[in-house]
Each structure stands twice: as structure tokens, then as C-alpha cells.
Design an enzyme around this catalytic site. Structure first.
Site, mmCIF file in Angstrom:
data_model
loop_
_atom_site.group_PDB
_atom_site.id
_atom_site.type_symbol
_atom_site.label_atom_id
_atom_site.label_comp_id
_atom_site.label_asym_id
_atom_site.label_seq_id
_atom_site.Cartn_x
_atom_site.Cartn_y
_atom_site.Cartn_z
ATOM 1 N N ARG A 147 -0.646 7.953 59.007
ATOM 2 C CA ARG A 147 -1.656 7.904 60.059
ATOM 3 C C ARG A 147 -3.042 8.296 59.553
ATOM 4 N NH1 ARG A 147 -1.602 12.321 64.270
ATOM 5 N NH2 ARG A 147 0.525 12.568 63.465
ATOM 6 N N PHE A 187 -29.971 18.823 27.867
ATOM 7 C CA PHE A 187 -28.685 18.510 27.239
ATOM 8 C C PHE A 187 -27.520 19.163 27.969
ATOM 9 C CE2 PHE A 187 -30.604 22.241 25.395
ATOM 10 C CZ PHE A 187 -29.604 23.185 25.600
#
Length: 484
Positions: free
Chosen positions: A256, A305
Site C-alpha cells: 500500500r 578539495f
């Protein structure tokens, strides 16, 4: 395919997959080449200043905790060679070829932003092998880089100032490995919807919970898409019509709540894809070169970085994609458990007892789901300081990417098991038929794997359906019936 043009074209995860897997060619755009040349002149100006030039990280200094160690002008090129050699410390099995190709593309894209200061030649000739050292793959064989250079007629590159550093900095490993998994996960989401629809039909469930009014009352985008897909897959089913007055009020959550669960996964994956595509367009080097600023040309040390944005996104994606297997395994349990399966024989075996049917298929699915629960622990909540404490917080994004890849692989196998069980369930409901979409998917499975009449080894069957997921056959079969 037309070449992908660095600096001109948008680097999406679809492009990443095309280059990494399908060998789409790549070239440098005119504007990108000019930007790289301009940034390179900034680095060359620092080098030309000799030992009296200001200290610039990675150009005339050491790296990491050695950033305060000044390198003489005569040694700045040797510094770069040494850096690449020192960082060649990988252990374990090599990365898949596609992941390495993806990393090379992503790093080339960083260089092409014109903020790294490397020559365009570096962008054209990436990897440790570019300096003629280490091992590379050439012509399908692993060989010494120097031998591959000779065979290919390529001259090894001698790195100049900053170029070794600019080849190593950044987030390309995690973005390549994670990005390829995310690219594939979009198709996996559609497979999960299909598998769930087959299971619902085999279990004599109802599509009423997917009513557009119900789904629209909670407007999460993923939920809307999954609700529409399920409505299209299940529309006007003769099998569903055969039990419309059965008296069942509602189905278990695993049936469901598919729009809510599958939809939440889609939404989180969409977020992760956005993050990684943004990352692919970023300058993740350090230091970065900026030209014609208010103070003239500058090289500025920063932290672009750091992989934290990617790491968190990949951890979230891993949790999200793992849920597709969690709920799929629960639907498998509904199919094989005679107390739950609306009249199907125990373990989907017609002569159960003598035959165990799909008993152990459910166990295999449960095992993979359990392993995923361990793998789904976020990598980004951890950090181990390195480089004598200078690199004192790291993202663990590479681990996040590798875990996502493993989880996704398990999810597809669990979905293959569900599809096998659901196809068997549909066979056991004959002569009732389902919708054209469901029957088309069932036919594709049965063209590869016959219905199980008596026990046989299930491993080849699971592998066969997994192959149908991986090669796109199942999605191609339902494509004419699904618009979402």
C-alpha cells in the site's frame, strides 16, 4: 556519439556514464584551453621569481604538514614528480575500469575550468601513467606504463610546477564511483515500481491506495511520480477485477505504501544527483588560480578539495536506495508465506513439502538486506586525522561512494528475487491475466526463466533476472505503457 567538449558542454551523470562506459570521445573547448593557458602563466610567473618569489603552497613548498618547507626554484619540477610517486600507495583490488575513466573525465573537467594552473597538455594526458611510471591498461592488457607509451607512440610527460598536485587534489574518486551508482539507481527505482506492481497483482492487492487524490494530498515529488507509474502499470487489470468484492479492506504497508517509500528514495536520489552534478562543474583544486582580480593575478589556498558535500549526499543516497530492498524483501515474504499470500501455496511451490520452492530465495534476499543495514551506516560521520594533524578532518567520501556501489548492487539482486517470486505468483493465478504492462514484463522473465514446477537451483534464475534488470530489457518491455 558527438564528442563531449570540456568547458562548453554540461557534465551530467549521463555524460559521465557515456564517457566511462561507452567511450564517448572528449575534447577541450577553445575557451577552456585559453583559460588554462592564462592560469598557467600565473604559475610560471611564480616560478620565474626564483627563490625570492613568495611562498605558494604546492608550487614552491612541500605538501600537507610540510607546507612550510620551502622548495628551491631548481627543484620545483622534481617536487611534482615526487608527489605523484609518493601518492601511488593504493592497496587492494584496482577500481573498475569505468570508475577510473570517470575519474579521468572529472579531473580533466576541473583542469578545464582554468583555475588549476596546469598546462592543457596535462588535461589531455591524465594519470600516473602520463609520466611513464607505474602500470596502465592498454589494448585490454595490464603492462608497464613505459611499454604502453612506446606501443601507443606517446611521449611521457615531464610534470612542471604545481602539475602533480593539481592531478591529485579533489573529489574525483568519490564523484566517479558514486556518480555512476546514482546514474544506475534511477533505473533501479523504476524496477522497484515494476517489481512491486507484479507482487501486488500476484497477491491480489488493490491499486486503490494509489488514487491520484490520495497521492496528491501529500505532494512530495517522488510520491507523485511513483503513484502515477503504479496507476499506469495496474490500470484495468482483469486479475484485480476478479477479486474486487473479496472484502479485504487494505493491503500491508509493503504494497500500500509503495508511493511513499519508493517516492522518498527518488527524492533523496534526486538531491544527491544535483549535488554530484554541481560537484562535476566545480573547481576542487588547491590552491586555485584567479586572474585579473582587484589585486591582480592571485593563487589562493582554500578547501574546495574537501569532499563533505559529496560524502553526505552519497551517505543519504545509500540509505535511500537500501530502503528499496528493505520493502522489496517484505513483499517477497508476503508472496512466500502462506499465511499472508491470499491463497498462494507455501513458498510458491505447487507440491510444497516435497518441494521447498522459493523458501531460500527469501532467505537470500533477507541476507542482502541485513548486509545493507551495516553498509548504510554513514561514512561521513567519521574522520581520521592524517598528515601529522594538518589534514585533521576528512570526509570519508570515497568510503561513502564504495558503500553506495555495494548497496546498490545488493538492491538489484533483491529486486531480481522479488521479480522471480512475483512471476511465479502470477503463473499460479492463471488463467487470470494482468495488465498489458505487467504481462509484458512477465513474458520477458519467462523468455529467460521457466516457471518452477519442481525444485531446481535458484542461483542461475536469480542471475538471469538480474541480467534483465542490468541490460534494460524489463524497462524496455513496459516503456510503451508507462509515461512517468
Amino acid at each position: 556519439m558527438e564528442p563531449f567538449v570540456l568547458g562548453d558542454d554540461v557534465l551530467t551523470l549521463a555524460v559521465l556514464a557515456q564517457v566511462a562506459r561507452d567511450h564517448r570521445p572528449v575534447r577541450i573547448g577553445t575557451a577552456a584551453r585559453a583559460a588554462m593557458d592564462r592560469a598557467r602563466r600565473v604559475v610560471d610567473e611564480v616560478v620565474a621569481g626564483g627563490d625570492s618569489a613568495p611562498a605558494v603552497y604546492g608550487v614552491n613548498t612541500g605538501f600537507g604538514a610540510l607546507a612550510e618547507v620551502r622548495i628551491s626554484a631548481a627543484q620545483v619540477a622534481q617536487l611534482q614528480q615526487n608527489l605523484v610517486r609518493s601518492h601511488s600507495a593504493g592497496v587492494g583490488q584496482p577500481l573498475p575500469r569505468e570508475a577510473v575513466r570517470g575519474m579521468m573525465l572529472l579531473r580533466a573537467a576541473v583542469l578545464a575550468t582554468g583555475r588549476s594552473g596546469a598546462r592543457a597538455l596535462c588535461c589531455e594526458q591524465l594519470a600516473l601513467g602520463m609520466i611513464g611510471e607505474g602500470e596502465v591498461e592498454y589494448g585490454g592488457a595490464i603492462m608497464a606504463s613505459a611499454d604502453a607509451h612506446r606501443a601507443a607512440g606517446i611521449t611521457p610527460l615531464h610534470l612542471e610546477a604545481k602539475e602533480g598536485l593539481t592531478l591529485l587534489n579533489g573529489t574525483q574518486h568519490m564523484t566517479s564511483v558514486g556518480g555512476l551508482a546514482l546514474h544506475d539507481a534511477e533505473a533501479t527505482c523504476r524496477i522497484a515500481d515494476l517489481a512491486g506492481a507484479l507482487s501486488l497483482e500476484a497477491l491480489k492487492g488493490t491499486a486503490r491506495a494509489f488514487d491520484a487524490r490520495v497521492i496528491g494530498a501529500r505532494p512530495h515529488p517522488g510520491q507523485q511520480v511513483v503513484g502515477k507509474v503504479l496507476r499506469e502499470l495496474l490500470a484495468n487489470s482483469p486479475l484485480a477485477a476478479s477479486h474486487k468484492d473479496c472484502g479485504k479492506v487494505q493491503d500491508p504497508y509493503s504494497l500500500r505504501c509503495m508511493p511513499q517509500v519508493h517516492g522518498a528514495t527518488r527524492d533523496m536520489l534526486e538531491f544527491a544527483i544535483t549535488v554530484l552534478e554541481r560537484e562535476a562543474a566545480s573547481s576542487t583544486d588547491n590552491p586555485l588560480v584567479f586572474v585579473d582580480g582587484p589585486d591582480g593575478d592571485e593563487m589562493i589556498s582554500g578547501g574546495n578539495f574537501h569532499g563533505q558535500p559529496v560524502a553526505i549526499a552519497l551517505d543519504a543516497a545509500a540509505i535511500a536506495i537500501a530502503e528499496l530492498a528493505n520493502i522489496s524483501e517484505r513483499r517477497v515474504e508476503q508472496l512466500v508465506n502462506p499465511q499472508l499470500s491470499s491463497g498462494l501455496p507455501p513458498f510458491l511451490a505447487e507440491d510444497s513439502g516435497l518441494n521447498s520452492g522459493f523458501m531460500i530465495a527469501q532467505v537470500a534476499a533477507a541476507s542482502l538486506v541485513s548486509e545493507n543495514k551495516v553498509l548504510a551506516h554513514p561514512a561521513s560521520v567519521d574522520s581520521i586525522p592524517s598528515s601529522a594533524g594538518r589534514e585533521d578532518h576528512v570526509s570519508m567520501g570515497a568510503t561513502a561512494a564504495l558503500k553506495l556501489h555495494m548497496i546498490h548492487d545488493h538492491v538489484r539482486t533483491v529486486l531480481a528475487i522479488e521479480l522471480l517470486c512475483a512471476a511465479q505468483g502470477l503463473d499460479l493465478r492463471r488463467p487470470l491475466r494482468s495488465t498489458p504492462a505487467i504481462e509484458a514484463a512477465h513474458a520477458v522473465i519467462r523468455a529467460r526463466v521457466p516457471m518452477m514446477k519442481v525444485d531446481r537451483p535458484l542461483a542461475p534464475d536469480i542471475a538471469a533476472v538480474r541480467a534483465l534488470i542490468d541490460d534494460g530489457s524489463l524497462l524496455a518491455a513496459i516503456a510503451p505503457h508507462v509515461t512517468a
